[in-house]
Design a protein around this motif. Sequence first.
Motif, PDB file in Angstrom:
ATOM      1  N   CYS A  67       1.257  -2.610  -4.510  1.00 29.85           N
ATOM      2  CA  CYS A  67       0.283  -1.496  -4.597  1.00 29.85           C
ATOM      3  C   CYS A  67       1.064  -0.630  -5.693  1.00 29.85           C
ATOM      4  N   SER A  86      -0.612   0.579  -9.319  1.00 32.66           N
ATOM      5  CA  SER A  86      -0.584   2.029  -9.698  1.00 32.66           C
ATOM      6  C   SER A  86      -0.005   2.405 -10.949  1.00 32.66           C
ATOM      7  N   TYR A 141       2.486   4.900  -6.386  1.00 36.66           N
ATOM      8  CA  TYR A 141       1.793   4.444  -5.017  1.00 36.66           C
ATOM      9  C   TYR A 141       1.447   5.365  -4.116  1.00 36.66           C
ATOM     10  N   GLY A 190      -1.963   7.325  -4.927  1.00 35.46           N
ATOM     11  CA  GLY A 190      -3.057   6.421  -4.355  1.00 35.46           C
ATOM     12  C   GLY A 190      -3.023   5.694  -3.230  1.00 35.46           C
ATOM     13  N   GLN A 226      -4.010   6.645  -0.257  1.00 26.19           N
ATOM     14  CA  GLN A 226      -5.367   6.650   0.491  1.00 26.19           C
ATOM     15  C   GLN A 226      -6.359   5.595   0.085  1.00 26.19           C
ATOM     16  N   ILE A 227      -6.295   5.524  -1.214  1.00 24.99           N
ATOM     17  CA  ILE A 227      -7.283   4.391  -1.701  1.00 24.99           C
ATOM     18  C   ILE A 227      -6.764   2.868  -1.409  1.00 24.99           C
ATOM     19  N   PHE A 228      -5.695   2.720  -1.364  1.00 21.11           N
ATOM     20  CA  PHE A 228      -5.123   1.587  -0.814  1.00 21.11           C
ATOM     21  C   PHE A 228      -5.263   1.239   0.474  1.00 21.11           C
ATOM     22  N   GLU A 229      -5.122   2.236   1.365  1.00 16.60           N
ATOM     23  CA  GLU A 229      -5.381   2.134   2.886  1.00 16.60           C
ATOM     24  C   GLU A 229      -6.948   1.832   2.964  1.00 16.60           C
ATOM     25  N   LEU A 230      -7.802   2.354   2.225  1.00 18.95           N
ATOM     26  CA  LEU A 230      -9.163   2.270   2.394  1.00 18.95           C
ATOM     27  C   LEU A 230      -9.402   0.596   2.073  1.00 18.95           C
ATOM     28  N   LEU A 231      -8.969   0.221   1.011  1.00 16.41           N
ATOM     29  CA  LEU A 231      -9.086  -1.170   0.493  1.00 16.41           C
ATOM     30  C   LEU A 231      -8.416  -2.104   1.608  1.00 16.41           C
ATOM     31  N   GLN A 282     -11.181  -2.193   4.330  1.00 10.26           N
ATOM     32  CA  GLN A 282     -12.228  -2.768   3.729  1.00 10.26           C
ATOM     33  C   GLN A 282     -12.084  -4.253   3.860  1.00 10.26           C
TER      34      GLN A 282
END
Length: 126
Positions: free
Chosen positions: A85, A89, A97, A100, A102-107, A110
């Motif tokens: 990650c 980034s 990292y 970003g 929060q975006i990686f956690e959401l990914l 998902q």
Amino acid sequence: MQDFPKPKLSFIAMLLTTGLVSYEGKKWAKHRKIVNPAFHLEKLKDMLPAIFECSNDMIRKWEGMLSLDGTLEIDVWPFLQNLSCDAISRTAFQSIYEEGAQIFELLKKQANIVLATFHRHSTGWW
């Protein structure tokens, strides 16, 4: 183009996946042509300093975790995930990292939902 045909996807897989992985024929060729420049040797060489720095950061964290006798037992998987990650980034978005995260956690969430959906709704992987 048909030397390595892709496996037929289940209905749920077709709903959840799009992109180069699932495209075929002319659509695959068009998207492959769009993505290809990102992986030219010179671009990859430009990414090496950022990847090197990410790797050094991870090693410094490990060194800070060493016991007094110089040993360490850790689960490396979370560190390798963070390394990936962080490298993405820094090379793609010019940020670290942590910015970003929060975006990686959401990914990750998902991806877990998609895997759980596949597991519940299909007899095979796809």
